[in-house]
Design a protein around this motif. Structure first.
Motif, PDB file in Angstrom:
ATOM      1  N   THR A 163      61.518 -34.042  43.757  1.00 17.59           N
ATOM      2  CA  THR A 163      62.763 -35.149  43.713  1.00 17.59           C
ATOM      3  C   THR A 163      62.265 -36.636  43.963  1.00 17.59           C
ATOM      4  N   TRP A 164      61.152 -36.888  44.619  1.00 14.88           N
ATOM      5  CA  TRP A 164      60.926 -38.066  44.802  1.00 14.88           C
ATOM      6  C   TRP A 164      60.304 -38.649  43.598  1.00 14.88           C
ATOM      7  N   PHE A 165      59.413 -37.741  42.953  1.00 14.47           N
ATOM      8  CA  PHE A 165      58.711 -38.032  41.615  1.00 14.47           C
ATOM      9  C   PHE A 165      59.709 -38.666  40.592  1.00 14.47           C
TER      10      PHE A 165
ATOM     11  N   LEU B 141      63.054 -45.250  38.633  1.00 15.45           N
ATOM     12  CA  LEU B 141      62.988 -46.619  38.882  1.00 15.45           C
ATOM     13  C   LEU B 141      61.772 -47.556  38.055  1.00 15.45           C
ATOM     14  N   HIS B 142      60.879 -46.683  37.640  1.00 18.19           N
ATOM     15  CA  HIS B 142      59.899 -47.339  36.767  1.00 18.19           C
ATOM     16  C   HIS B 142      60.357 -47.456  35.375  1.00 18.19           C
ATOM     17  N   ALA B 143      61.094 -46.275  34.748  1.00 15.18           N
ATOM     18  CA  ALA B 143      61.654 -46.419  33.456  1.00 15.18           C
ATOM     19  C   ALA B 143      62.622 -47.615  33.473  1.00 15.18           C
ATOM     20  N   ARG B 144      63.334 -47.818  34.400  1.00 18.34           N
ATOM     21  CA  ARG B 144      64.138 -48.968  34.394  1.00 18.34           C
ATOM     22  C   ARG B 144      63.742 -50.215  34.622  1.00 18.34           C
ATOM     23  N   TYR B 145      63.080 -50.245  35.527  1.00  8.10           N
ATOM     24  CA  TYR B 145      62.396 -51.718  36.053  1.00  8.10           C
ATOM     25  C   TYR B 145      61.424 -52.364  35.020  1.00  8.10           C
ATOM     26  N   THR B 146      60.500 -51.347  34.448  1.00  6.21           N
ATOM     27  CA  THR B 146      59.458 -51.821  33.682  1.00  6.21           C
ATOM     28  C   THR B 146      59.541 -51.558  32.194  1.00  6.21           C
ATOM     29  N   ARG B 147      60.426 -50.631  31.817  1.00  2.00           N
ATOM     30  CA  ARG B 147      60.600 -50.153  30.395  1.00  2.00           C
ATOM     31  C   ARG B 147      62.034 -50.327  29.929  1.00  2.00           C
TER      32      ARG B 147
ATOM     33  N   ALA C  66      46.170 -49.113  32.249  1.00  5.92           N
ATOM     34  CA  ALA C  66      47.018 -50.013  32.774  1.00  5.92           C
ATOM     35  C   ALA C  66      48.643 -49.951  32.742  1.00  5.92           C
ATOM     36  N   SER C  67      48.902 -49.009  31.681  1.00  2.45           N
ATOM     37  CA  SER C  67      50.317 -48.961  31.089  1.00  2.45           C
ATOM     38  C   SER C  67      51.170 -48.207  32.222  1.00  2.45           C
ATOM     39  N   VAL C  68      52.320 -48.769  32.194  1.00  2.63           N
ATOM     40  CA  VAL C  68      53.310 -47.741  32.846  1.00  2.63           C
ATOM     41  C   VAL C  68      53.779 -46.549  31.843  1.00  2.63           C
TER      42      VAL C  68
ATOM     43  N   LEU D 177      43.888 -43.922  39.354  1.00  5.58           N
ATOM     44  CA  LEU D 177      43.162 -44.895  38.450  1.00  5.58           C
ATOM     45  C   LEU D 177      44.093 -45.666  37.757  1.00  5.58           C
ATOM     46  N   ASN D 178      45.375 -45.097  37.245  1.00  5.37           N
ATOM     47  CA  ASN D 178      46.278 -45.825  36.735  1.00  5.37           C
ATOM     48  C   ASN D 178      46.763 -46.775  37.759  1.00  5.37           C
ATOM     49  N   LEU D 179      46.989 -46.456  38.975  1.00  2.85           N
ATOM     50  CA  LEU D 179      47.285 -47.564  39.973  1.00  2.85           C
ATOM     51  C   LEU D 179      46.494 -48.900  40.128  1.00  2.85           C
TER      52      LEU D 179
ATOM     53  N   VAL E 211      43.939 -49.617  37.801  1.00  2.00           N
ATOM     54  CA  VAL E 211      43.915 -50.629  36.830  1.00  2.00           C
ATOM     55  C   VAL E 211      45.165 -51.528  36.736  1.00  2.00           C
ATOM     56  N   CYS E 212      46.300 -50.744  36.724  1.00  2.30           N
ATOM     57  CA  CYS E 212      47.311 -51.552  36.733  1.00  2.30           C
ATOM     58  C   CYS E 212      47.574 -52.764  37.564  1.00  2.30           C
ATOM     59  N   SER E 213      46.909 -52.579  38.952  1.00  2.00           N
ATOM     60  CA  SER E 213      47.190 -53.613  39.718  1.00  2.00           C
ATOM     61  C   SER E 213      46.084 -54.745  39.463  1.00  2.00           C
TER      62      SER E 213
ATOM     63  N   ASP F 257      45.195 -55.454  36.457  1.00  2.00           N
ATOM     64  CA  ASP F 257      45.959 -55.890  35.444  1.00  2.00           C
ATOM     65  C   ASP F 257      47.047 -57.033  35.790  1.00  2.00           C
ATOM     66  N   ARG F 258      47.798 -56.766  36.891  1.00  2.00           N
ATOM     67  CA  ARG F 258      49.057 -57.581  37.114  1.00  2.00           C
ATOM     68  C   ARG F 258      48.837 -58.406  38.330  1.00  2.00           C
ATOM     69  N   PHE F 259      48.139 -58.075  39.257  1.00  2.00           N
ATOM     70  CA  PHE F 259      48.179 -58.630  40.716  1.00  2.00           C
ATOM     71  C   PHE F 259      47.840 -60.241  40.474  1.00  2.00           C
TER      72      PHE F 259
ATOM     73  N   VAL G  66      53.403 -50.933  48.110  1.00  2.00           N
ATOM     74  CA  VAL G  66      53.907 -49.833  47.841  1.00  2.00           C
ATOM     75  C   VAL G  66      52.645 -48.843  47.039  1.00  2.00           C
ATOM     76  N   HIS G  67      52.029 -49.573  46.072  1.00  2.00           N
ATOM     77  CA  HIS G  67      51.026 -48.839  45.158  1.00  2.00           C
ATOM     78  C   HIS G  67      49.860 -48.497  45.955  1.00  2.00           C
ATOM     79  N   ALA G  68      49.399 -49.634  46.700  1.00  2.00           N
ATOM     80  CA  ALA G  68      48.302 -49.593  47.462  1.00  2.00           C
ATOM     81  C   ALA G  68      48.420 -48.397  48.445  1.00  2.00           C
ATOM     82  N   SER G  69      49.725 -48.436  49.197  1.00  2.00           N
ATOM     83  CA  SER G  69      49.795 -47.419  49.964  1.00  2.00           C
ATOM     84  C   SER G  69      49.578 -45.928  49.462  1.00  2.00           C
ATOM     85  N   ILE G  70      49.782 -45.648  48.498  1.00  2.20           N
ATOM     86  CA  ILE G  70      49.642 -44.371  47.678  1.00  2.20           C
ATOM     87  C   ILE G  70      47.911 -44.270  48.039  1.00  2.20           C
ATOM     88  N   LEU G  71      47.239 -45.034  47.354  1.00  2.86           N
ATOM     89  CA  LEU G  71      45.802 -45.021  47.365  1.00  2.86           C
ATOM     90  C   LEU G  71      45.432 -44.856  48.769  1.00  2.86           C
TER      91      LEU G  71
HETATM   92  C1  HEM Z   1      54.175 -42.358  43.061  1.00  2.00           C
HETATM   93  C2  HEM Z   1      53.939 -43.430  42.680  1.00  2.00           C
HETATM   94  C3  HEM Z   1      54.433 -44.544  42.555  1.00  2.00           C
HETATM   95  C4  HEM Z   1      55.540 -45.152  43.153  1.00  2.00           C
HETATM   96  C5  HEM Z   1      56.208 -44.658  44.684  1.00  2.00           C
HETATM   97  C6  HEM Z   1      55.781 -46.519  42.876  1.00  2.00           C
HETATM   98  C7  HEM Z   1      56.939 -47.268  43.335  1.00  2.00           C
HETATM   99  C8  HEM Z   1      57.309 -48.477  42.702  1.00  2.00           C
HETATM  100  C9  HEM Z   1      58.372 -49.414  43.175  1.00  2.00           C
HETATM  101  C10 HEM Z   1      59.358 -49.111  44.214  1.00  2.00           C
HETATM  102  C11 HEM Z   1      58.679 -50.304  42.436  1.00  2.00           C
HETATM  103  C12 HEM Z   1      59.544 -51.373  42.302  1.00  2.00           C
HETATM  104  C13 HEM Z   1      60.665 -51.127  41.653  1.00  2.00           C
HETATM  105  C14 HEM Z   1      61.696 -51.968  41.799  1.00  2.00           C
HETATM  106  O1  HEM Z   1      61.699 -53.204  42.105  1.00  2.00           O
HETATM  107  O2  HEM Z   1      62.896 -51.633  41.534  1.00  2.00           O
HETATM  108  C15 HEM Z   1      57.529 -50.297  41.616  1.00  2.00           C
HETATM  109  C16 HEM Z   1      57.143 -51.124  40.510  1.00  2.00           C
HETATM  110  C17 HEM Z   1      56.118 -51.036  39.412  1.00  2.00           C
HETATM  111  N1  HEM Z   1      55.378 -49.891  39.335  1.00  2.00           N
HETATM  112 FE1  HEM Z   1      55.187 -48.430  40.603  1.00  2.00          FE
HETATM  113  N2  HEM Z   1      55.142 -46.811  41.825  1.00  2.00           N
HETATM  114  C18 HEM Z   1      54.111 -45.649  41.569  1.00  2.00           C
HETATM  115  C19 HEM Z   1      53.216 -45.603  40.463  1.00  2.00           C
HETATM  116  C20 HEM Z   1      52.940 -46.329  39.567  1.00  2.00           C
HETATM  117  C21 HEM Z   1      52.030 -46.320  38.705  1.00  2.00           C
HETATM  118  C22 HEM Z   1      50.935 -45.204  38.601  1.00  2.00           C
HETATM  119  C23 HEM Z   1      52.055 -47.364  37.808  1.00  2.00           C
HETATM  120  C24 HEM Z   1      51.111 -47.721  36.950  1.00  2.00           C
HETATM  121  C25 HEM Z   1      50.989 -48.412  36.024  1.00  2.00           C
HETATM  122  C26 HEM Z   1      53.134 -48.251  38.388  1.00  2.00           C
HETATM  123  C27 HEM Z   1      53.378 -49.389  37.861  1.00  2.00           C
HETATM  124  C28 HEM Z   1      54.292 -50.049  38.332  1.00  2.00           C
HETATM  125  C29 HEM Z   1      54.745 -51.453  37.766  1.00  2.00           C
HETATM  126  C30 HEM Z   1      54.047 -52.340  36.533  1.00  2.00           C
HETATM  127  C31 HEM Z   1      55.847 -51.922  38.465  1.00  2.00           C
HETATM  128  C32 HEM Z   1      56.617 -53.082  38.273  1.00  2.00           C
HETATM  129  C33 HEM Z   1      55.914 -54.025  38.935  1.00  2.00           C
HETATM  130  C34 HEM Z   1      56.538 -55.757  38.772  1.00  2.00           C
HETATM  131  O3  HEM Z   1      57.413 -56.109  39.501  1.00  2.00           O
HETATM  132  O4  HEM Z   1      55.869 -56.401  37.944  1.00  2.00           O
HETATM  133  N3  HEM Z   1      53.681 -47.710  39.509  1.00  2.00           N
HETATM  134  N4  HEM Z   1      56.760 -49.037  41.722  1.00  2.00           N
END
Ligand code: HEM
Lengths: 284, 439
Positions: free
Chosen positions: A232-234, A240-246, B12-14, B78-80, B82-84, B86-88, B166-171
């Protein structure tokens, strides 16, 4: 007055609330808005009293625990959090029609708790594994999350209904669906509700893990319930990601809100009945 | 500066993130439907020979530890990362940006902006406005730009890091799990009352693990509710090193004992046919205990010609609830009485008093775990909650004031922007504008 009477009354008051909100929606009876809210708040207070009374009764019997420990109590608490969540949204976003889509969930939960024969309504003592404050934290946080997801699903339905009719170009401001908030607003509230739910579900999973660790020395053991909460969490993380980044929005997010809630229900309810059933067949 | 290597962009891609999360969600279902960690024969019986073999090839019976599931988690990590990477850096640049060096022409085009004039000099206006800003919690800085003055204030710049926390917390959680896997163990032991052990048995393999100290179970008790449901399982444990008592604790479910990083959890028990009886005499202040089987008797060693025996016992489920005891010393006929399991009674004899206790003998089932990674996991969890809160409910808000004096009057341009919660900021902005405009 005992708690079961109060909670029994609650079932009917939530039915009446549902009807009031449905009337507001269907007959555009704006004048009923305030009475509907007042009535729902009263019903909510009755339920709150019922829950507190049940808590107190459990101390009188000598078991002494918060009313959150079996299926009946959790369903009742689920209804309570849905109404709380809905009232907060009504207050924050100043719109009443959402009630027609959210309050029914609370009524259905109460009706299930009250009338299902498979549910034990007794106040029962706590087995040793459940005697933990983490249990309380775990249940409360999970259910806040679940309630938010229930409301988000209601909003998703609302979005889909309105969207379908708009794309058929049957809607104008005179028609039934004209009373619904604009699609953009529904979309925004859906998203915010899911975000809220995601935070609480995360806290719920974490407190559950801490509880498991203090009871058995393993914070994660991939049992079906845990795993489904993670699934469910996934799903919500994907949303959230689909909305926020795509830039996904509208219909797709509405469907994801529904889909996510199906997973919530399965986590909460299905796992107990379907999967454990599977296991017991297996061992027979 | 940005590497636009296609492999890098892929990781790095979402899109990849959505794919991985989706695959994790879908494949996780398998292990909730197909029972895990059963034997090969079990799967043959339950399904069929060929299905069981297929399961074996795909590691289905232990899927959450399978190469492909761990591979998915690795891909997510790895995704997390590389993505970080890329963006941080970009985000950090925004946090550290010199907002007083902004392109002035962009200010007027911001979605939130207001203009007004004041019949005062630029310097007067500047000090008045910065004071008002400060009293509303906005600490400002200013810089002369050509013929005008730019004032800037911001709140919550660091909140831009929320998502990265959040992303770092998963790692961090993954690292904690790996540390636990590498440097910890999980096992169990059935420890009879009065006995001690220096090793326990690992889960799965069953091989013994040396504790490095000794742990003894002094006593195990079950408490019941009136309904007959168990209320508490309690073991009194003693930790010993070189036969010296180091630590004693009563453990119950949810309240374990930890020593040297190894934690003992109350998890099960086993009842024996034997009983433990204790006898203490008032006059001589001596006491001893004996272990007896059902309907047996024994002479006590501390007291001459004194004997104790068990005549009968009542069961409640698997465990004994009452014991009927026979007791005799040198004087008079034997005493016969019932004791509630775990209790003591005082027995009056001709010239002395005895306190006699009796209980069924149990072995306590302990789960034993060492997990040095658990604190890392908890730190990760804390980071996740903090990060989610920041990412969802806090925003980086910036406001600029551009002052330009002409013929003794100053024109003022107020502009603002936020990275999130646009509606909320609109309200803040307009009420701030009202404050700044008022006299
Ligand atoms: C279970 C794993 C993950 C969790 C819980 C998570 C959580 C989140 C959350 C809470 C946000 C903020 C969304 C918002 O503000 O509405 C976010 C944004 C984002 N996440 Fe993740 N994430 C995960 C995995 C990933 C992965 C693997 C990537 C790799 C590309 C990723 C890329 C991003 C990006 C690019 C954003 C937008 C950041 C921005 O504000 O520029 N996430 N994520």
């Amino acid at each position: 007055m005992d708690s079961s009477q109060l909670l029994g009354i609650t079932t009917f008051t939530y039915l009446f609330s549902t009807i009031l909100y449905a009337v507001i929606f269907i007959f555009k009876a704006k004048k009923l808005g305030t009475p509907a809210t007042v009535f729902t708040v009263l019903a909510f207070l009755v339920q709150t009293a019922g829950l507190l009374l049940r808590w107190q009764e459990s101390y009188k019997i000598g078991y002494g625990h918060a009313p959150l420990t079996n299926m009946y109590e959790s369903v009742v608490f689920f209804a309570w959090t849905i109404i709380l969540m809905y009232l907060l949204i009504e207050w924050k976003f100043k719109t009443k029609v959402i009630g027609a889509f959210a309050v029914p969930f609370a009524f259905l939960a109460m009706a299930y708790a009250s009338f299902s024969t498979g549910i034990n309504k007794e106040i029962s003592p706590l087995i040793p594994a459940l005697q933990s404050n983490w249990l309380l934290a775990h249940v409360v946080t999970c259910f806040i999350g679940y309630a938010a997801f229930a409301v988000a699903a209601g909003l998703g339905i609302m979005y889909l209904v309105k969207n379908t009719s708009e794309s058929r170009k049957t809607t104008n401001n005179e028609s039934l669906l004209g009373t619904l908030p604009p699609l953009k607003v529904i979309d925004d509230i859906t998203h915010k509700t899911m975000v809220f739910g995601f935070l609480w579900l995360s806290v719920g999973i974490i407190t559950g893990a801490i509880w498991a660790n203090s009871a058995w020395g393993t914070y994660w053991s991939w049992d079906p319930k845990e795993t489904w909460s993670l699934i469910t969490w996934f799903i919500y993380a994907i949303t959230l990601h689909a909305r926020y980044t795509r830039g996904w929005g509208g219909t797709r997010i509405a469907w994801l809100a529904l889909f996510g809630f199906v997973s919530v229900i399965f986590t909460y309810y299905g796992v107990n009945f379907l999967l454990s059933g599977l296991h017991s067949y297996g061992s027979n | 500066m940005k590497k636009k290597n296609p492999v890098f962009s892929f990781f790095a891609s979402v899109k990849l993130a959505l794919f991985t999360l989706f695959m994790l969600a879908v494949t996780s279902i398998i292990g909730t439907v197909i029972p895990q960690k059963e034997s090969f024969d079990w799967y043959v019986q339950r399904y069929s020979e060929s299905t069981a073999k297929l399961f074996e090839v795909l590691s289905i019976p232990d899927m959450y530890n399978s190469w492909w599931f761990l591979g998915l988690l690795g891909l997510l990590s790895l995704n997390l990362i590389v993505c970080s990477i890329d963006r941080f850096p970009g985000v950090w640049k925004q946090i550290k940006a010199d907002n007083l060096a902004n392109d002035l022409s962009r200010l007027a085009k911001m979605r939130l902006s207001e203009k007004w004039d004041l019949d005062k000099t630029e310097a007067e206006c500047a000090s008045e406005l910065t004071n008002k800003l400060a009293s509303n919690g906005w600490n400002s800085a200013q810089r002369k730009r050509d013929d005008s003055l730019l004032i800037f204030a911001q709140k919550g710049a660091m909140t831009r890091t929320g998502v990265y926390i959040v992303h770092a917390s998963i790692l961090v959680i993954f690292i904690g799990a790996i540390v636990g896997e590498l440097y910890g163990f999980k096992g169990s032991i059935m420890l009879p009352e009065t006995k001690s052990t220096t090793s326990i048995f690992q889960f799965g393999s069953g091989s013994p693990i040396d504790l490095g100290f000794e742990v003894r179970c002094d006593r195990f008790d079950i408490e019941f509710y009136d309904t007959g449901m168990p209320k508490a399982y309690r073991s009194h444990l003693t930790v010993l090193e070189d036969s010296k008592v180091i630590l004693e604790k009563n453990i119950v479910v949810n309240d374990p004992l930890t020593y040297k990083g190894i934690t003992f959890y109350q998890s099960s028990y086993q009842g024996y046919q034997d009983f433990i009886l204790s006898v203490a005499e008032k006059n001589t202040d001596t006491s001893e205990s004996v272990t007896l089987s059902f309907q047996q008797r024994a002479n006590l060693s501390n007291h001459n010609n004194t004997a104790i025996g068990i005549i009968n016992a009542e069961m409640r489920g698997q465990s004994v609830s009452r014991i009927k005891i026979w007791f005799k010393d040198e004087q008079g006929p034997a005493s016969v009485f019932w004791i509630r399991a775990g209790d003591e009674v005082t027995v009056q004899r001709a010239d002395t008093e005895y306190i006699i206790g009796g209980k069924q003998m149990y072995a306590t089932g302990l789960q034993v775990a060492k997990d040095p990674g658990v604190w890392i996991v908890y730190i990760g969890c804390g980071m996740m909650i903090l990060g989610l809160f920041v990412a969802f409910f806090m925003s980086h808000r910036r406001i600029w004031l551009l002052l330009k004096e002409e013929h003794g009057s100053t024109s003022i341009l107020l502009a603002g922007s936020t990275n999130k919660n646009k509606m909320g900021f609109e309200k803040t902005f307009s009420s701030l504008a009202d404050v700044l405009k008022s006299n």
